[in-house]
Design an enzyme around this catalytic site. Structure first.
Site, PDB file in Angstrom:
ATOM      1  N   GLY A   1      20.987  44.293  35.917  1.00 17.59           N
ATOM      2  CA  GLY A   1      21.348  42.878  36.053  1.00 17.59           C
ATOM      3  C   GLY A   1      20.572  42.214  37.177  1.00 17.59           C
TER       4      GLY A   1
ATOM      5  N   LYS B   1      10.941  63.532  41.052  1.00 15.81           N
ATOM      6  CA  LYS B   1      10.886  64.120  39.707  1.00 15.81           C
ATOM      7  C   LYS B   1      10.720  63.042  38.638  1.00 15.81           C
ATOM      8  CE  LYS B   1      11.124  68.444  40.644  1.00 15.81           C
ATOM      9  NZ  LYS B   1       9.924  69.250  40.341  1.00 15.81           N
TER      10      LYS B   1
ATOM     11  N   LYS C   1      10.499  63.760  35.293  1.00 16.31           N
ATOM     12  CA  LYS C   1      10.929  64.213  33.956  1.00 16.31           C
ATOM     13  C   LYS C   1      12.016  63.341  33.327  1.00 16.31           C
ATOM     14  CE  LYS C   1       9.803  68.024  32.376  1.00 16.31           C
ATOM     15  NZ  LYS C   1       8.471  68.308  31.867  1.00 16.31           N
TER      16      LYS C   1
ATOM     17  N   THR D   1      12.511  60.253  33.578  1.00 19.32           N
ATOM     18  CA  THR D   1      11.845  59.045  33.082  1.00 19.32           C
ATOM     19  C   THR D   1      11.080  59.353  31.798  1.00 19.32           C
ATOM     20  OG1 THR D   1      11.664  58.180  35.311  1.00 19.32           O
ATOM     21  CG2 THR D   1      10.142  57.270  33.696  1.00 19.32           C
ATOM     22  N   GLN D   2      10.378  60.471  31.806  1.00 19.59           N
ATOM     23  CA  GLN D   2       9.628  60.836  30.596  1.00 19.59           C
ATOM     24  C   GLN D   2      10.560  60.959  29.385  1.00 19.59           C
ATOM     25  OE1 GLN D   2       7.075  64.306  31.068  1.00 19.59           O
ATOM     26  NE2 GLN D   2       6.965  63.931  33.267  1.00 19.59           N
TER      27      GLN D   2
ATOM     28  N   LYS E   1       1.079  60.182  36.911  1.00 22.54           N
ATOM     29  CA  LYS E   1       1.733  61.105  35.981  1.00 22.54           C
ATOM     30  C   LYS E   1       2.679  60.332  35.052  1.00 22.54           C
ATOM     31  CE  LYS E   1       4.350  65.385  36.349  1.00 22.54           C
ATOM     32  NZ  LYS E   1       5.000  66.243  37.342  1.00 22.54           N
TER      33      LYS E   1
ATOM     34  N   GLY F   1      44.429  36.433  40.441  1.00 24.20           N
ATOM     35  CA  GLY F   1      45.031  37.629  39.860  1.00 24.20           C
ATOM     36  C   GLY F   1      46.043  37.277  38.789  1.00 24.20           C
TER      37      GLY F   1
ATOM     38  N   CYS G   1      43.197  30.051  42.820  1.00 20.37           N
ATOM     39  CA  CYS G   1      43.956  30.205  41.572  1.00 20.37           C
ATOM     40  C   CYS G   1      45.330  30.806  41.876  1.00 20.37           C
ATOM     41  CB  CYS G   1      43.163  31.003  40.554  1.00 20.37           C
ATOM     42  SG  CYS G   1      43.640  30.592  38.874  1.00 20.37           S
TER      43      CYS G   1
ATOM     44  N   GLU H   1      55.459  32.816  35.815  1.00 22.98           N
ATOM     45  CA  GLU H   1      54.737  34.046  35.464  1.00 22.98           C
ATOM     46  C   GLU H   1      55.490  35.298  35.914  1.00 22.98           C
ATOM     47  OE1 GLU H   1      50.196  35.797  35.551  1.00 22.98           O
ATOM     48  OE2 GLU H   1      50.741  34.247  36.971  1.00 22.98           O
TER      49      GLU H   1
ATOM     50  N   HIS I   1      38.210  28.107  40.154  1.00 21.41           N
ATOM     51  CA  HIS I   1      37.469  29.219  40.761  1.00 21.41           C
ATOM     52  C   HIS I   1      36.131  28.722  41.314  1.00 21.41           C
ATOM     53  CE1 HIS I   1      39.914  32.644  39.251  1.00 21.41           C
ATOM     54  NE2 HIS I   1      40.289  31.744  38.366  1.00 21.41           N
TER      55      HIS I   1
ATOM     56  N   GLU J   1      34.221  30.133  43.299  1.00 22.25           N
ATOM     57  CA  GLU J   1      33.253  31.234  43.464  1.00 22.25           C
ATOM     58  C   GLU J   1      32.251  31.312  42.309  1.00 22.25           C
ATOM     59  OE1 GLU J   1      36.447  31.530  42.775  1.00 22.25           O
ATOM     60  OE2 GLU J   1      36.924  33.282  41.552  1.00 22.25           O
TER      61      GLU J   1
HETATM   62  N1  GLN Z   1      47.893  34.283  36.757  1.00 24.26           N
HETATM   63  C1  GLN Z   1      47.708  32.927  37.120  1.00 24.26           C
HETATM   64  C2  GLN Z   1      47.644  32.002  35.928  1.00 24.26           C
HETATM   65  O1  GLN Z   1      47.487  32.436  34.825  1.00 24.26           O
HETATM   66  C3  GLN Z   1      46.469  32.795  37.978  1.00 24.26           C
HETATM   67  C4  GLN Z   1      45.222  33.162  37.265  1.00 24.26           C
HETATM   68  C5  GLN Z   1      44.064  33.415  38.180  1.00 24.26           C
HETATM   69  O2  GLN Z   1      44.255  33.654  39.372  1.00 24.26           O
HETATM   70  N2  GLN Z   1      42.860  33.408  37.624  1.00 24.26           N
HETATM   71  O3  GLN Z   1      47.725  30.805  36.091  1.00 24.26           O
END
Ligand code: GLN
Length: 533
Positions: free
Chosen positions: A22, A190, A192, A194-195, A226, A356, A383, A407, A508, A510
């Site tokens: 990646g 070595k 091998k 890779t070969q 090689k 989570g 989240c 939840e 999110h 991130e």
């Molecule tokens: N479990 C929570 C929801 O479904 C938060 C989801 C998460 O953190 N991505 O809303």
């Protein structure tokens, strides 16, 4: 825009997994982009799950989400972070998707009574997906998941062989990533494995043009010759890939070994000079930070660090921009209690409560958030982390003792409840709110200062949301709803009055942090943490 004569680069892996295909794909993509070419990278995964959305992050690592709401392999994150280009659901393909589509077509009678087979029906569908961006990009890089020789990836390899035949050698290129181990007792590298790996590729009718050799020791001239001789590859196309201090250094080391030039030569394409100045400055900042900042990452999938891949990378980006190394302390939310929280978080300058699913670890997260709120430690909730912050505030500040989330199936005051749209199963196949949605930001908030914008767009992956019935009471107690959906029905960002940096986001961020640029909220959070003594 004139149609492009698209060139295809296939990247396969041999010998063992986890060699960094990646990163190699993303790095090559970056080099070609920095030469002025338009590039996209696709991943073909051999598993039968239709997407990784239902897989446990402990097994598969983080589920990455694209703008258009596809749940996909975490390598897509690397591609976007390196290239700074948004992918779509077409960039991530699994065997499951391919079969799903072919079988649906079969049920609809579209094969007109023919026997449906791997070749040509499955391979045709794979090739259709591999060429979906034809004429749209100069370069399409296609990473094949798994290791050559796996039963699962055979249809992908066969499709690669067919495409190379159809498009010809000037438009297709095969790169094989292998491992060249150093055997201490023999004092030798070595060749091998890779070969053997290349032999297996050749049996499938695929001749590698370039070998990327992962190794811990520089490969000497003799071993290179090689490998070239036995593997039928030009000597300059045997390229060593040494371990790097940071993944962001890999493009630079591949450029030093002329990977981009070799690729262009084989395609007979000429471009301008490569521009890696900004990238190099970014890498130098990562390697020589002025400061260190201690941040706690509170989650429950800590055994596999890949579960929080995008968050960790977002910290690398935001750290570099702040001239700081972000030192992460992993905290298992299930181990936190009211009595140990202060000692566990001692010395932390910032606390991030991670996304989570499910009830495990929730009470620990709530204790952590209470501590961050009371001790005025910069807090970032993502989240589920934001949802827990709402519950904590409702219970401990607004006095709703039974505040909970639907939840977790407890409590009376459901300050976090199921989104109305999630009550019906959607035809998208999932029951989550997925992908990018706009958000309006209130002026005078931390979020507004960080983004420097009134409207932003961020990616989502959730089923539950802030219950609007509690807006007024929480606001009255000092919670700020700093970001809401443009129709004002969904709370997207919360902050607190009387706290230096307390931000919870339903989305999110991130997923949108990019190398060099970073993400506004992560940059602002790291900056606030640096100020915390
Ligand atoms: N479990 C929570 C929801 O479904 C938060 C989801 C998460 O953190 N991505 O809303």
């Amino acid at each position: 825009m004139a149609a492009k004569k698209t060139k295809y680069i296939f990247i396969s892996g041999g010998v063992l997994s986890s060699l960094g295909k990646g990163i190699a794909s993303a790095s090559l993509g970056l080099l070609l982009k920095q030469r002025g070419l338009s590039v996209t990278i696709m991943k073909f995964d051999p598993y039968i799950n239709v997407d990784p959305g239902t897989m446990n992050p402990q097994q598969h690592g983080e589920v990455y989400v694209t703008d258009d709401g596809a749940e996909c392999d975490l390598d897509l994150g690397h591609y976007e972070r390196f290239l700074d280009v948004d992918g779509t659901r077409a960039n991530s393909v699994s065997t499951g998707q391919v079969y799903f589509e072919v079988i649906q077509r079969e049920r609809q009678g579209q094969y007109l009574g023919k026997t449906v087979q791997v070749i040509p029906h499955i391979t045709d569908e794979i090739k259709r997906r591999m060429t979906i961006y034809d004429k749209m990009f100069d370069i399409v890089i296609i990473e094949i998941g798994g290791t050559v020789g796996d039963i699962e990836s055979l249809p992908f390899m066969e499709s690669v062989r067919q495409l190379c035949m159809e498009k010809g050698p000037k438009s297709t290129l095969n790169i094989h990533l292998t491992y060249v181990p150093y055997i201490k007792s023999a004092g030798e590298l070595k060749t091998k494995p890779t070969q053997h790996s290349v032999k297996m590729l050749m049996e499938m009718g695929i001749r590698p043009d370039i070998l990327l050799c992962r190794t811990e020791q520089a490969i000497n001239k003799e071993s290179k010759s090689k490998i070239a001789l036995f593997c039928n590859v030009e000597e300059d196309s045997v390229i060593e890939v040494l371990d790097a201090d940071t993944i962001y250094e890999v493009p630079m080391s591949l450029a030093k070994r002329n990977l981009d030039q070799i690729v262009l030569r084989k395609f007979s394409v000429s471009t301008g000079k490569i521009d890696l100045d900004t990238w190099t400055k970014f890498v130098n900042r990562i390697k020589q930070p002025k400061y260190t900042v201690n941040i706690a990452l509170v989650g429950k999938y800590n055994q596999v660090k890949d579960s929080y891949k995008s968050i960790l990378e977002a910290f690398v980006h935001a750290g570099a921009i702040n001239n700081a190394k972000v030192d992460i302390t992993w905290i298992d939310s299930e181990s936190i209690t009211r009595t140990n929280v202060a000692s566990v978080l001692k010395g932390m300058q910032g606390i991030l409560v991670a996304p989570g699913f499910g009830s495990r670890g929730i009470e620990g997260k709530i204790e952590v958030i209470k501590h961050a709120r009371e001790q005025k430690i910069p807090f970032f909730g993502i989240c589920l982390g934001m949802q827990c912050a709402v519950i904590e505030f409702a219970r401990n500040v607004a006095g709703l003792k039974d505040a909970h989330s639907a939840e977790f199936k407890k409590g009376k005051d459901l300050v976090i409840h199921l989104m109305s749209a999630q009550k019906q199963v959607t035809d998208k196949g999932g029951t989550m709110r997925l992908g990018s949605y706009p958000c309006t930001i209130r002026k005078g908030t931390i979020a507004h200062a960080a983004y420097g914008a009134d409207t932003i767009s961020e990616r989502h992956r959730h089923r539950y949301e802030f219950n609007n019935a509690y807006r007024k009471s929480l606001e009255d107690h000092g919670m700020k709803l700093s970001g809401v959906s443009p129709d004002t029905t969904l709370v997207e960002i919360i902050e607190l009055k009387n706290h230096p940096w307390f931000v919870g986001v339903q989305f999110h961020p991130e997923y949108k942090s990019r190398a060099v640029k970073g993400h506004p909220l992560f940059i602002s959070f790291v900056k606030a943490a640096l100020l915390k003594k």
